[in-house]
Design an enzyme around this catalytic site. Sequence first.
Site, mmCIF file in Angstrom:
data_model
loop_
_atom_site.group_PDB
_atom_site.id
_atom_site.type_symbol
_atom_site.label_atom_id
_atom_site.label_comp_id
_atom_site.label_asym_id
_atom_site.label_seq_id
_atom_site.Cartn_x
_atom_site.Cartn_y
_atom_site.Cartn_z
ATOM 1 N N LYS A 9 22.946 -1.499 -21.038
ATOM 2 C CA LYS A 9 23.283 -0.446 -21.955
ATOM 3 C C LYS A 9 22.085 -0.133 -22.666
ATOM 4 O O LYS A 9 21.917 1.114 -22.968
ATOM 5 C CB LYS A 9 24.760 -0.622 -22.809
ATOM 6 C CG LYS A 9 24.763 -1.911 -23.250
ATOM 7 C CD LYS A 9 26.429 -1.909 -23.984
ATOM 8 C CE LYS A 9 26.428 -3.648 -24.198
ATOM 9 N NZ LYS A 9 27.980 -3.856 -24.317
ATOM 10 N N LYS B 79 18.074 -6.513 -14.984
ATOM 11 C CA LYS B 79 19.636 -6.334 -15.016
ATOM 12 C C LYS B 79 19.967 -4.919 -15.504
ATOM 13 O O LYS B 79 19.370 -4.597 -16.302
ATOM 14 C CB LYS B 79 20.157 -7.388 -15.839
ATOM 15 C CG LYS B 79 20.251 -7.440 -17.170
ATOM 16 C CD LYS B 79 21.193 -8.273 -18.017
ATOM 17 C CE LYS B 79 21.264 -7.981 -19.588
ATOM 18 N NZ LYS B 79 22.082 -8.344 -20.335
ATOM 19 N N LYS C 227 15.177 -10.482 -26.815
ATOM 20 C CA LYS C 227 15.773 -9.731 -28.034
ATOM 21 C C LYS C 227 14.629 -9.941 -29.265
ATOM 22 O O LYS C 227 14.481 -8.764 -29.924
ATOM 23 C CB LYS C 227 16.962 -10.338 -28.591
ATOM 24 C CG LYS C 227 18.053 -9.678 -27.496
ATOM 25 C CD LYS C 227 19.581 -9.899 -28.125
ATOM 26 C CE LYS C 227 20.412 -8.910 -27.489
ATOM 27 N NZ LYS C 227 21.417 -9.742 -25.960
HETATM 28 P P1 TYM Z 1 27.965 -8.798 -23.724
HETATM 29 O O1 TYM Z 1 28.605 -7.757 -24.545
HETATM 30 O O2 TYM Z 1 26.490 -8.565 -24.220
HETATM 31 O O3 TYM Z 1 28.123 -8.912 -22.305
HETATM 32 C C1 TYM Z 1 29.421 -8.963 -21.939
HETATM 33 C C2 TYM Z 1 29.584 -9.484 -20.565
HETATM 34 O O4 TYM Z 1 29.055 -8.731 -19.433
HETATM 35 C C3 TYM Z 1 28.000 -9.680 -18.834
HETATM 36 N N1 TYM Z 1 26.989 -8.548 -18.311
HETATM 37 C C4 TYM Z 1 26.769 -8.443 -17.084
HETATM 38 N N2 TYM Z 1 27.061 -9.021 -15.848
HETATM 39 C C5 TYM Z 1 26.725 -8.511 -14.701
HETATM 40 N N3 TYM Z 1 25.657 -7.800 -14.630
HETATM 41 C C6 TYM Z 1 25.156 -7.249 -15.778
HETATM 42 N N4 TYM Z 1 24.053 -6.410 -15.520
HETATM 43 C C7 TYM Z 1 25.470 -7.504 -17.164
HETATM 44 N N5 TYM Z 1 25.487 -7.195 -18.107
HETATM 45 C C8 TYM Z 1 26.424 -7.601 -19.069
HETATM 46 C C9 TYM Z 1 27.861 -10.631 -19.823
HETATM 47 O O5 TYM Z 1 27.171 -11.565 -18.928
HETATM 48 C C10 TYM Z 1 28.863 -11.047 -20.281
HETATM 49 O O6 TYM Z 1 29.834 -11.710 -19.494
HETATM 50 N N6 TYM Z 1 27.413 -13.280 -25.540
HETATM 51 C C11 TYM Z 1 28.611 -12.440 -24.888
HETATM 52 C C12 TYM Z 1 29.828 -12.167 -25.709
HETATM 53 C C13 TYM Z 1 30.335 -13.523 -26.339
HETATM 54 C C14 TYM Z 1 31.229 -14.325 -25.847
HETATM 55 C C15 TYM Z 1 31.407 -15.388 -26.427
HETATM 56 C C16 TYM Z 1 31.622 -14.708 -24.337
HETATM 57 C C17 TYM Z 1 30.342 -13.875 -27.756
HETATM 58 N N7 TYM Z 1 30.990 -15.091 -27.746
HETATM 59 C C18 TYM Z 1 32.570 -16.406 -26.218
HETATM 60 C C19 TYM Z 1 32.198 -15.525 -23.732
HETATM 61 C C20 TYM Z 1 32.776 -16.478 -24.706
HETATM 62 C C21 TYM Z 1 28.002 -11.297 -24.419
HETATM 63 O O7 TYM Z 1 27.020 -11.484 -23.719
HETATM 64 O O8 TYM Z 1 28.386 -9.990 -24.481
#
Ligand code: TYM
Length: 336
Positions: free
Chosen positions: A206, A203, A115
């Site tokens: 968005k 991957k 990032k």
């Molecule tokens: P975020 O919003 O970036 O992603 C949400 C979830 O989507 C999964 N993900 C994917 N899985 C498979 N293939 C993909 N291309 C793909 N893109 C995204 C991410 O692995 C995630 O599971 N940091 C977390 C949010 C968070 C969180 C937490 C989660 C904050 N605190 C505590 C669990 C526990 C995240 O990446 O959100």
Amino acid sequence: MKTILTGVRANSVPTIGNYLGAMLPMVRLANQYSKDSHVNIFVPDLHSIISEVDGDLKANTIRTLKYYLAGGLEINENVHIYRQSRVPAHSELCWILNCVATMGEMSRMTQYKDKSEGRESCNVGIFDYPVLMTADILLYDATYVPLGEDQFQHIELARNLATRFNHRFGEIFTVPAKTADQVKFMGMDGGIRIRDLLNPEKKMSKSTKAENSKIMLDDEPAKAGKKIMSATTDSLGKVKFDMFNQPGVSNLLQIEALANDVPLQDVIATWAGETRYGDLKQKVASSVMRLLEEFQAQMAKVSDEMVYGLLESGEKYANEVANAKLYEVQKAFNLR
Ligand code: TYM
């Protein structure tokens, strides 16, 4: 009772990567385990503000929680829904854990590296993101945290910080399960990473500009089907699951398995020996179109009021549990 916990940021409409990789697996696990486990589903809205938010964060947050209901989440007294920023203990535990985490381990977080790459300046929130995430998990003694593969390093950090803390102060935190056990709990062979349709080495994200590289949850089903039909494959001419040499074809097999809730191995076996990528694409396109049609029809039936009703009890519960844990931590540091 064990706790299963997950969150998804509400910066924009999710891709089917988020949905198939994390949200839908969580819904399936929640429905399977919520009779005798706590299931915490929250929106990490403080994590959202590390970067641009598309639209109004408050409204996006409610919409994101609706996705779980539209995805089939069954509600009972063990299912708790809340917004991170409405539970101030998350931020305070984050600060305290900042004094436990080291610069060295934080600098190794690949998400931060990705990032911040190419930016002249990068906010401290991007660097500290995994510590807040650790606080989100440890406050509730969560054992299982269903996530996509890109987040596994953060689970390891949460395990390390919990172990270090416990070593110094006694058994205050539950150490989350190892990633291998998380994957087993999710009923998968490995972590899920849905790939970019045009560039399957990466991957699906968005933030990728090219429209045809990603399918958004609100895409018109026919448009989503076309995107699958134009997905990049390879010239090897055999339908085989091999993420290294055939990431495009493997991605389609993975999507097919998740969209139909069948084990990946079964899908691989069904297609073994096939050579026509067009047939595979047709099948995956129809699975994705059906998934989106059903999801979008359900989404139209879920109201904001339903979510607000769940947030009222969920946030009361979350504050009680989180404040009790925070108090133990404050006492350990002689803050109380
Ligand atoms: P975020 O919003 O970036 O992603 C949400 C979830 O989507 C999964 N993900 C994917 N899985 C498979 N293939 C993909 N291309 C793909 N893109 C995204 C991410 O692995 C995630 O599971 N940091 C977390 C949010 C968070 C969180 C937490 C989660 C904050 N605190 C505590 C669990 C526990 C995240 O990446 O959100």
